[in-house]
Design an enzyme around this catalytic site. Structure first.
Site, PDB file in Angstrom:
ATOM      1  N   ALA A 171      32.699  46.921  39.411  1.00 31.11           N
ATOM      2  CA  ALA A 171      33.540  47.773  38.575  1.00 31.11           C
ATOM      3  C   ALA A 171      34.135  48.909  39.383  1.00 31.11           C
ATOM      4  O   ALA A 171      35.318  49.252  39.235  1.00 31.11           O
ATOM      5  CB  ALA A 171      32.730  48.321  37.404  1.00 31.11           C
ATOM      6  N   LYS A 206      33.991  37.541  38.993  1.00 33.44           N
ATOM      7  CA  LYS A 206      35.199  38.171  39.522  1.00 33.44           C
ATOM      8  C   LYS A 206      35.348  37.998  41.037  1.00 33.44           C
ATOM      9  O   LYS A 206      36.451  37.805  41.543  1.00 33.44           O
ATOM     10  CB  LYS A 206      35.225  39.658  39.155  1.00 33.44           C
TER      11      LYS A 206
END
EC number: 1.1.1.25
Length: 284
Positions: free
Chosen positions: A136, A71
């Site tokens: 996250a 990511k």
């Protein structure tokens, strides 16, 4: 390769990737909305993310979801065209081409908020504890603050990492910085309305080392990890007094729906796909 044959090609890229539920979810969304597409799971070499993405779009691919561990690389790859959410998070889970340029967004926070809304929890005026300071947590910080929570504390096993995330958010959103605090797990505080586990601890069937007294009356414990059975964090939360404990399967479907809307301009109905996915997890 025939580019026309891959006009409606989408996928999710990661390493590992075989466990991904994204193909199931996006195919269900496509069936629901009447959109024809191909959606596949793509395993990228740990040192070959950029080349895999470039090959995908060069062959006519239209959009990619990105999962661990790529990511942050996705964010860097599309650095010229980042949504504000991706820019603040420093990570992206959604890529697409527009006028020959790669664009990126992070829909994790949107997925989390949509699931909290589905569960009947407004964050307006609520006190929120975010456990974890990794990717996250970074992905949901801005949406949580914009949802109007009165206080947001980042608690991490390494307090310095929590402080670093606090600094990132303070620079990006100085007008909201006063609402944010950071520290270690042992001084996480008490009486939180919502406690969100943004660590991967439940994947190893363990729970963060959290102190007693975290939960206000009727508080929600939310684990970003999803599982057919209550996760270790959920079990811990109920033992420590949480009024309700849920996993992150709704967030998974919600972030996928937000990506789908970016790509297709159509917002799919989350509920039927969520129920099908939950059934699939229970019986596989």
């Amino acid at each position: 390769m025939n580019v026309l044959a891959t006009t409606h090609r989408y996928g999710v890229i990661g390493n590992p990737i075989a466990q991904s539920r994204s193909p199931f979810i996006h195919r269900e969304f496509a069936r629901q909305t009447g959109i024809e597409l191909e959606y596949e799971a793509i395993l990228a070499p740990l040192e070959g993310f950029t080349a895999t993405v470039e090959d995908f779009f060069r062959a006519g691919g239209k959009g990619l979801n990105v999962t661990v561990p790529f990511k942050e690389q996705a964010c860097a790859l599309a650095s010229g065209h980042l949504s504000q959410r991706a820019s603040v998070a420093g990570a992206a889970n959604t890529l697409w081409m527009h006028e020959g340029e790669l664009h990126a967004c992070n829909t994790d926070g949107v997925g989390l908020l949509s699931d909290l809304e589905r569960l009947g929890y407004s964050l307006q005026g609520r006190r929120v504890l975010l456990v974890g300071a990794g990717g996250a947590a970074r992905g949901v910080m801005q949406p949580l603050l914009l949802a109007g929570c009165a206080a947001l504390r980042i608690a991490n096993r390494n307090p310095a990492r929590a402080g670093q995330l606090h600094d990132v958010v303070s620079r990006a959103m100085p007008e909201l910085a006063a609402r944010v605090q950071a520290g270690g797990l042992e001084d996480a505080g008490q009486n939180w309305d919502v406690v969100i586990n943004a660590t991967s601890s439940s994947l190893a069937n363990t729970a963060p080392d959290l102190p007693e007294g975290l939960y206000a009356q009727d508080a929600l414990a939310y684990d970003m990890v999803y599982s057919p059975e209550p996760t270790a964090f959920m079990q811990q939360a109920r033992q420590q007094g949480a009024g309700r404990a849920v996993d992150g399967i709704g967030m998974l479907v919600g972030q996928a729906a937000a990506s789908f809307a970016i790509w297709h301009g159509v917002a799919p109905d989350i509920e039927p796909v969520l129920h099908k996915l939950r059934d699939a997890l229970l019986y596989t």
